[in-house]
Design a protein around this motif. Structure first.
Motif, PDB file in Angstrom:
ATOM      1  N   THR A 208       0.647  -1.220  -0.102  1.00 34.54           N
ATOM      2  CA  THR A 208       0.145   0.009   0.104  1.00 34.54           C
ATOM      3  C   THR A 208       0.884   1.283  -0.084  1.00 34.54           C
ATOM      4  N   ARG A 209       0.298   2.181  -0.581  1.00 36.32           N
ATOM      5  CA  ARG A 209       0.989   3.629  -0.576  1.00 36.32           C
ATOM      6  C   ARG A 209       0.680   4.250   0.830  1.00 36.32           C
ATOM      7  N   CYS A 210       1.771   4.900   1.168  1.00 38.45           N
ATOM      8  CA  CYS A 210       1.495   5.578   2.514  1.00 38.45           C
ATOM      9  C   CYS A 210       2.736   6.687   2.557  1.00 38.45           C
ATOM     10  N   GLU A 211       2.467   7.599   3.563  1.00 35.00           N
ATOM     11  CA  GLU A 211       3.682   8.583   3.911  1.00 35.00           C
ATOM     12  C   GLU A 211       4.438   8.034   5.083  1.00 35.00           C
ATOM     13  N   GLY A 316       8.275  11.435   2.464  1.00 33.04           N
ATOM     14  CA  GLY A 316       7.637  11.282   1.238  1.00 33.04           C
ATOM     15  C   GLY A 316       6.816   9.921   1.301  1.00 33.04           C
ATOM     16  N   ASN A 317       6.153   9.608  -0.064  1.00 39.08           N
ATOM     17  CA  ASN A 317       5.422   8.508  -0.267  1.00 39.08           C
ATOM     18  C   ASN A 317       6.103   7.364  -0.527  1.00 39.08           C
ATOM     19  N   VAL A 318       5.755   6.157   0.077  1.00 34.15           N
ATOM     20  CA  VAL A 318       6.236   4.765  -0.131  1.00 34.15           C
ATOM     21  C   VAL A 318       5.461   3.823  -0.130  1.00 34.15           C
ATOM     22  N   ILE A 319       5.918   2.727  -0.876  1.00 31.36           N
ATOM     23  CA  ILE A 319       5.056   1.420  -0.918  1.00 31.36           C
ATOM     24  C   ILE A 319       5.595   0.484   0.119  1.00 31.36           C
ATOM     25  N   SER A 320       4.579   0.170   0.969  1.00 30.35           N
ATOM     26  CA  SER A 320       4.894  -0.652   2.165  1.00 30.35           C
ATOM     27  C   SER A 320       4.184  -1.749   2.232  1.00 30.35           C
ATOM     28  N   GLY A 336      10.834   2.526  -2.606  1.00 30.31           N
ATOM     29  CA  GLY A 336      10.505   3.915  -3.351  1.00 30.31           C
ATOM     30  C   GLY A 336      11.566   5.145  -3.516  1.00 30.31           C
ATOM     31  N   ASN A 362      11.992  17.848   2.092  1.00 27.33           N
ATOM     32  CA  ASN A 362      10.707  17.274   2.417  1.00 27.33           C
ATOM     33  C   ASN A 362      10.445  17.114   3.811  1.00 27.33           C
TER      34      ASN A 362
END
Length: 395
Positions: A208-211, A316-320, A336, A362
């Protein structure tokens, strides 16, 4: 004993009945009655009620017991038909008045015996209940240890009753929890949390994409130290270093995602009621530099060389999620540009003259005004036209 058998008396009553037989008065009598109602020894007359008892006993093959008046006395009469007396019936008669006179002793004996039995049962119940409560109390202390995460605790198994089965089950549970806790130290917190989900969730590939804020750190010039240090001393150094780094990261609500040689990759997710992930990551970085200074001082006191650590932080945004083989090993991690950039920032921190924390624009935008930042030359980011602004945190 013969009379006690026929009158269904208990063994303790036999002496009294034998005493009655030896008395001169006729308190106990036996007579035999033939099929033609001949009575031996004879009675003055055969009462109608006794005749009815004889008939019932003969027809139904049962024993008949009644209180009848025989020759002017109230008698306890019993009639039965023995199998080996050629059809004769036996009649036993006991003076009812004599039973009332001498029965008090038997009654007292029976009551005393009953009371003694009751007292014995009460004492046994008290002793058993105390033993039971002691075992239950041991189980209670064991459960408290498990709640306190003392998974090495065990409860003593006594006997083979239900409590012993419960104790065995609890010990098996504690052993499983202890193994799980040992395994937990070999994986990241995110991986451990994933194992608590259902198999369909925890073993599925994807993410899932999350910060998140990602922190990278390493021991400066570690390659040179590894060449000059014995493997045993190098392992001792890394264990001491990672222990301090892990404490600093956990204190800010982060978790170590990977240990790569001397490098640490930590992740800080958005958590309710906690400061922003970037703020917590920078606070952890500051603590990591302080802990490294303390460790260096200890090594210096031991006559060993000092160490320095460098840290890079990006947000920033990562894929976890789970990454790995479909039916083989999986690794729960984050991927990411944020991860790659944080890794590049720790390299820039290593180029400074002393241990440093380098943060991206950021991450720095979430810091308070109290944080002192010194701008560094921008770095190009692959796939993006504008370079990334970075800063050095002044401690």
């Amino acid at each position: 004993g013969f009379i006690a058998y026929f009158f269904w008396e208990e063994d303790f009553a036999k002496p009294f009945i034998e005493a009655w037989l030896n008395r001169p008065q006729r308190d106990i009598r036996f007579v035999a009655v033939s099929d033609e109602n001949r009575i031996s020894p004879p009675l003055d007359h055969l009462p109608i009620a006794l005749q009815h008892m004889l008939d019932r006993a003969r027809v139904f093959k049962t024993r008949e017991v009644e209180l009848l008046e025989i020759e002017g006395k109230l008698m306890l009469v019993m009639v039965w038909t023995p199998a080996h007396l050629g059809g004769y019936q036996l009649v036993g008669m006991v003076n009812a008045a004599r039973i009332h006179e001498d029965g008090w002793f038997i009654e007292i004996l029976m009551r005393t015996t009953s009371l003694g039995g009751l007292l014995f049962l009460c004492m046994a119940a008290i002793l058993l209940s105390r033993k039971f409560l002691v075992r239950v109390e041991k189980l209670r202390h064991f459960v408290k240890d498990i709640i306190d995460e003392k998974f090495e605790s065990r409860v003593q198994v006594e006997g083979n009753d239900e409590l012993a089965m419960v104790a065995t089950t609890f010990n098996d549970m504690a052993e499983g929890l202890q193994r799980r806790e040992r395994l937990r130290r070999f994986v990241s917190d995110q991986v451990f949390q994933e194992t608590r989900k259902s198999d369909e969730q925890s073993l599925s590939q994807g993410g899932t994409r999350c910060e998140a804020a990602v922190l990278f750190s390493h021991i400066n010039d570690f390659e040179k130290k590894s060449e000059e240090t014995t493997p045993e001393e190098l392992l001792r150094l890394l264990n001491a270093y990672f222990t301090r780094m892990d404490d600093a990261i956990r204190a800010q609500g982060g978790s170590i995602d990977k240990l790569i040689g001397d490098a640490v990759m930590a992740v800080f997710f958005l958590v309710p009621d906690l400061p922003h992930p970037a703020v917590r990551a920078v606070l952890a970085a500051e603590s990591m530099l302080r802990e490294t200074a303390f460790l260096s001082a200890e090594r210096q006191d031991e006559g060993l060389d000092t160490i320095r650590t460098d840290v890079g932080v990006h947000f920033g945004n990562v894929i976890s999620g789970n990454i790995g083989a479909k039916t083989g090993r999986l690794d729960f991690t984050v991927i990411g540009d944020v991860v790659n950039t944080a890794s590049r920032l720790v390299g820039i921190a290593a180029s400074q003259t002393m241990g440093s924390v380098v943060v991206s624009r950021n991450a720095s935008q979430f810091l308070t005004d109290e944080a002192t930042l010194s701008p560094l030359p921008n770095i190009p980011i692959r796939g993006k036209t504008e370079p990334l602004k970075i800063f050095k945190l002044t401690l």
